[in-house]
Design a protein around this motif. Structure first.
Motif, PDB file in Angstrom:
ATOM      1  N   PRO A   1     -13.998 -60.931 -56.827  1.00 42.90           N
ATOM      2  CA  PRO A   1     -15.070 -61.454 -57.799  1.00 42.90           C
ATOM      3  C   PRO A   1     -14.804 -60.823 -59.256  1.00 42.90           C
ATOM      4  O   PRO A   1     -14.409 -59.649 -59.571  1.00 42.90           O
ATOM      5  CB  PRO A   1     -16.255 -60.682 -57.216  1.00 42.90           C
ATOM      6  CG  PRO A   1     -15.930 -60.551 -55.878  1.00 42.90           C
ATOM      7  CD  PRO A   1     -14.586 -60.107 -55.799  1.00 42.90           C
TER       8      PRO A   1
ATOM      9  N   SER B   1     -16.175 -59.442 -62.461  1.00 46.51           N
ATOM     10  CA  SER B   1     -17.183 -58.505 -62.986  1.00 46.51           C
ATOM     11  C   SER B   1     -16.805 -57.788 -64.223  1.00 46.51           C
ATOM     12  O   SER B   1     -16.110 -56.849 -64.276  1.00 46.51           O
ATOM     13  CB  SER B   1     -17.525 -57.605 -61.857  1.00 46.51           C
ATOM     14  OG  SER B   1     -18.749 -56.901 -62.340  1.00 46.51           O
ATOM     15  N   TRP B   2     -17.173 -58.404 -65.281  1.00 41.44           N
ATOM     16  CA  TRP B   2     -16.803 -58.057 -66.543  1.00 41.44           C
ATOM     17  C   TRP B   2     -17.969 -57.767 -67.651  1.00 41.44           C
ATOM     18  O   TRP B   2     -18.811 -58.349 -67.675  1.00 41.44           O
ATOM     19  CB  TRP B   2     -15.902 -59.227 -67.094  1.00 41.44           C
ATOM     20  CG  TRP B   2     -15.447 -59.001 -68.488  1.00 41.44           C
ATOM     21  CD1 TRP B   2     -14.327 -58.123 -69.095  1.00 41.44           C
ATOM     22  CD2 TRP B   2     -15.970 -59.649 -69.759  1.00 41.44           C
ATOM     23  NE1 TRP B   2     -14.264 -58.485 -70.680  1.00 41.44           N
ATOM     24  CE2 TRP B   2     -15.177 -59.050 -70.907  1.00 41.44           C
ATOM     25  CE3 TRP B   2     -17.313 -60.421 -69.995  1.00 41.44           C
ATOM     26  CZ2 TRP B   2     -15.374 -59.582 -72.298  1.00 41.44           C
ATOM     27  CZ3 TRP B   2     -17.342 -60.846 -71.501  1.00 41.44           C
ATOM     28  CH2 TRP B   2     -16.433 -60.509 -72.434  1.00 41.44           C
ATOM     29  N   HIS B   3     -17.630 -56.856 -68.423  1.00 38.54           N
ATOM     30  CA  HIS B   3     -18.771 -56.074 -69.328  1.00 38.54           C
ATOM     31  C   HIS B   3     -17.792 -55.786 -70.488  1.00 38.54           C
ATOM     32  O   HIS B   3     -17.065 -55.133 -70.801  1.00 38.54           O
ATOM     33  CB  HIS B   3     -19.673 -55.184 -68.749  1.00 38.54           C
ATOM     34  CG  HIS B   3     -20.713 -54.785 -69.635  1.00 38.54           C
ATOM     35  ND1 HIS B   3     -21.842 -55.471 -69.462  1.00 38.54           N
ATOM     36  CD2 HIS B   3     -20.736 -53.774 -70.509  1.00 38.54           C
ATOM     37  CE1 HIS B   3     -22.853 -55.010 -70.465  1.00 38.54           C
ATOM     38  NE2 HIS B   3     -22.158 -53.910 -70.987  1.00 38.54           N
TER      39      HIS B   3
ATOM     40  N   SER C   1     -22.016 -59.459 -70.315  1.00 44.83           N
ATOM     41  CA  SER C   1     -21.549 -59.439 -68.767  1.00 44.83           C
ATOM     42  C   SER C   1     -21.388 -60.728 -68.427  1.00 44.83           C
ATOM     43  O   SER C   1     -22.191 -61.852 -68.482  1.00 44.83           O
ATOM     44  CB  SER C   1     -22.387 -58.479 -68.152  1.00 44.83           C
ATOM     45  OG  SER C   1     -23.513 -59.087 -67.839  1.00 44.83           O
TER      46      SER C   1
ATOM     47  N   ARG D   1     -20.261 -62.327 -64.394  1.00 45.93           N
ATOM     48  CA  ARG D   1     -19.937 -62.207 -63.000  1.00 45.93           C
ATOM     49  C   ARG D   1     -19.666 -63.616 -62.382  1.00 45.93           C
ATOM     50  O   ARG D   1     -20.542 -64.642 -62.850  1.00 45.93           O
ATOM     51  CB  ARG D   1     -21.116 -61.546 -62.404  1.00 45.93           C
ATOM     52  CG  ARG D   1     -20.805 -61.234 -60.750  1.00 45.93           C
ATOM     53  CD  ARG D   1     -21.996 -60.546 -60.349  1.00 45.93           C
ATOM     54  NE  ARG D   1     -22.291 -59.069 -60.831  1.00 45.93           N
ATOM     55  CZ  ARG D   1     -23.274 -58.484 -60.638  1.00 45.93           C
ATOM     56  NH1 ARG D   1     -24.327 -58.706 -59.869  1.00 45.93           N
ATOM     57  NH2 ARG D   1     -23.400 -57.327 -61.323  1.00 45.93           N
TER      58      ARG D   1
ATOM     59  N   THR E   1     -18.841 -64.956 -58.535  1.00 46.01           N
ATOM     60  CA  THR E   1     -18.566 -64.822 -57.201  1.00 46.01           C
ATOM     61  C   THR E   1     -18.499 -65.901 -56.468  1.00 46.01           C
ATOM     62  O   THR E   1     -19.322 -66.819 -56.446  1.00 46.01           O
ATOM     63  CB  THR E   1     -19.925 -63.924 -56.671  1.00 46.01           C
ATOM     64  OG1 THR E   1     -20.138 -62.783 -57.621  1.00 46.01           O
ATOM     65  CG2 THR E   1     -19.739 -63.222 -55.418  1.00 46.01           C
TER      66      THR E   1
ATOM     67  N   ASN F   1     -15.266 -65.897 -56.858  1.00 44.25           N
ATOM     68  CA  ASN F   1     -14.040 -66.369 -57.521  1.00 44.25           C
ATOM     69  C   ASN F   1     -12.918 -66.854 -56.889  1.00 44.25           C
ATOM     70  O   ASN F   1     -11.766 -66.316 -56.641  1.00 44.25           O
ATOM     71  CB  ASN F   1     -13.816 -65.080 -58.103  1.00 44.25           C
ATOM     72  CG  ASN F   1     -12.244 -65.178 -59.147  1.00 44.25           C
ATOM     73  OD1 ASN F   1     -12.099 -66.392 -59.921  1.00 44.25           O
ATOM     74  ND2 ASN F   1     -11.372 -64.370 -59.297  1.00 44.25           N
TER      75      ASN F   1
END
Length: 576
Positions: free
Chosen positions: A460, A462-464, A473, A475, A477, A479
């Motif tokens: 998945p 998950s970037w910020h 951010s 996300r 899922t 992916n």
């Protein structure tokens, strides 16, 4: 005062004043030419008309924009469309324009050319009959004012098949178990690989030793009774012991963390468990087969190999009939080579004269086996892998390349054995041992790479990203190519207020000819606790098929605040 007489001498101040007009007279005059006056007049006229032009934007030609598309973005169709259309609010250049539809592998579904309507506003592409799946409409056109317009969107037909990634070959995922990872190289994993190696050795030898008496029936009776009995009984007995160990270790590893009530459904309601039961039944049945019934024993050996095809990658791949058939042929070729090599080594140590005669038959069969192994292996790889580049980035692919190198060495040794046979009539003991060692190494690899996935694993997103005025951010899922959940969170500095608009676009980096895909976000009440002092949070999400194919993607998030100031952040991610 003297009126006449000698003139007075001028002063220095008078001389300076008299000199100035003389310099002006000697400097050449600059005259305004007719072209200059014309340019100046046009410039003044444009300045005078500029307010009128700005006040009447409807009279100025605007850039072409997409007005309507069929299938529409995000459409879910029960039946395949006969054509794809994109309509614009302005005319398009007739000689330039691309409209294409891509499948789940990002390949064009047709080579037909799009047709421009008579009014120059609509491009239409005739489509073949499409199967269920996710498709991308990609367009790139030029309006009559010379402005390029491009973009893409996704539509879905029926119920798309699940994305094909590492989870396709994960036995825990197939059985509905979550939270298990096969990547960690633990003691339990090493034990599992060792047991699988022993199992494949026992399986190949048992099946191969059951097939060779029928293939070598013309001279089988020339081999001593003792050797024939050992050749029939020992591999079958070893298979029983190894199969019990194999089923125990594998089933225990599969059921880690599961309740005792789920053990019975494993063996009765899953294809994996049923193949274990069939294996054990066949292994014990082999102990009661008569030594002289070569045809019956050959059928038993083929059934063993058929059972193995239902417990591996072939059973989890599609088209299933093709993968199962190719895997069965692959196993038969491997069993003939392994069983024949075992018999040749046994004859070389026990009955050297008979070894020379059998070596000729084995040599021909070994060449056929290598050809069968190579062709079936190549075809299976093409069916297992969505992209051949994964051979270089997955452990499965690297092991397969090593196995291919060992097969090449086996081919070289086979050539040397055949040449030695032509010279002396007897095989070389050193070459036979080398061939046996290579067979053992190949089976070690088989024991490992038949358990791991041929495809890379998707993770998945998950970037910020932190900023002085805004935090963002993203996300995604799970992916995978197909349906995903997209969640975007924005933290704006309080003085900037809440976002006026938030847009998310996905750009396929490794396919620059495909336009960006717009993700329709909807604001929602986010219950996840994630606050920053001095910032206000807003959250957006959507769920749908907006990742139509695997590849390297760039996510672009554009945020406009209440004052109309736009800020953009980007990140890249990959899926397989």
């Amino acid at each position: 005062m003297r009126l006449f007489g000698r003139p007075q001498r001028p002063s220095a101040h008078q001389l300076r004043l008299s000199a100035r007009p003389q310099r002006l007279i000697t400097r050449p005059q600059r005259l305004i030419t007719r072209p200059q006056r014309l340019i100046a007049s046009l410039l003044l006229a444009f300045i005078a008309l500029l307010p009128l032009l700005l006040a009447a934007p409807g009279q100025v030609s605007a850039h072409a924009a997409l007005k309507e598309a069929y299938p529409a973005a995000g459409a879910r169709l029960e039946s395949p469309p006969a054509e794809a259309k994109v309509s614009f609010n302005e005319k398009l250049e007739a000689s330039i324009g691309v409209l294409e539809v891509l499948d789940g592998n990002s390949a064009k579904v047709t080579n037909n050319k799009a047709v421009l309507s008579e009014d120059g506003l609509t491009l239409t592409l005739e489509l073949p009959s499409l199967k269920a799946g996710a498709y991308t409409v990609n367009y790139k056109v030029i309006s009559e004012d010379g402005h390029p317009v491009n973009g893409s969107h996704v539509f879905v037909i029926g119920e798309p098949p699940p994305a094909k990634d590492a989870s396709t070959y994960n036995i825990h995922t197939q059985l509905g178990h979550e939270g298990h990872s096969d990547d960690a190289l633990t003691t339990a994993t090493l034990l599992l690989y060792a047991v699988r190696f022993l199992y494949y050795v026992a399986l190949m030898l048992a099946a191969g030793c059951a097939l060779w008496p029928l293939l070598y029936r013309s001279r089988w009776e020339g081999i001593s009774q003792l050797l024939r009995e050992r050749f029939a009984k020992l591999p079958a007995q070893a298979l029983v012991l190894v199969s019990l160990l194999y089923v125990f270790v594998e089933s225990t590893q599969i059921m880690v963390g599961q309740s005792s009530e789920e053990w019975l459904p494993l063996f009765t309601s899953t294809s994996v468990g049923q193949s274990y039961v069939a294996l054990l039944l066949l292994a014990f049945a082999g102990l009661s087969l008569p030594v002289g019934r070569n045809s019956l024993r050959a059928v038993w050996g083929l059934l063993l190999l058929a059972t193995e095809t239902w417990n591996g990658h072939a059973a989890a791949s599609s088209p299933r009939w093709a993968t199962l058939s190719l895997d069965f042929v692959h196993l038969v070729g491997a069993a003939l080579w392994a069983g024949g090599l075992m018999l040749l080594i046994a004859l070389w140590y026990g009955e050297r004269k008979e070894a020379g005669r059998f070596a000729e038959s084995f040599s021909r069969a070994a060449w056929i086996s290598i050809v069968v192994l190579s062709l079936s292996g190549i075809l299976l790889t093409l069916l297992y892998m969505t992209k051949l580049e994964y051979l270089l980035i997955t452990p499965w692919g690297i092991l397969l390349l090593v196995k291919a190198g060992l097969v090449i060495l086996v081919t070289v040794i086979g050539f040397l054995l055949r040449r030695r046979m032509k010279r002396s009539g007897f095989p070389s003991g050193i070459l036979l041992k080398a061939d046996g060692a290579l067979m053992a190494l190949i089976l070690v690899i088989v024991g490992v790479f038949t358990y791991i996935s041929p495809l890379p694993a998707n993770e998945p997103v998950s970037w910020h990203k932190m900023g002085s005025e805004m935090h963002v951010s993203l996300r995604i899922t799970p992916n995978v190519p197909g349906s995903n959940e997209f969640i975007t969170r924005i933290w704006m500095f309080k003085s900037l207020g809440n976002p006026e608009s938030v847009k998310l676009r996905l750009v396929p980096i490794d396919k620059p000819e495909v336009g960006a895909i717009e993700i329709p976000l909807e604001k929602f009440q986010d219950d996840e606790i994630s606050t920053f002092d001095g910032y206000t949070k807003t959250a957006y999400r959507t769920t749908g098929t907006y990742l139509p194919f695997a590849g390297l993607w760039r996510a672009e998030i554009r945020v406009v605040d209440e004052k109309g100031v736009e800020r953009e952040v980007q990140t890249s991610f990959r899926n397989y």
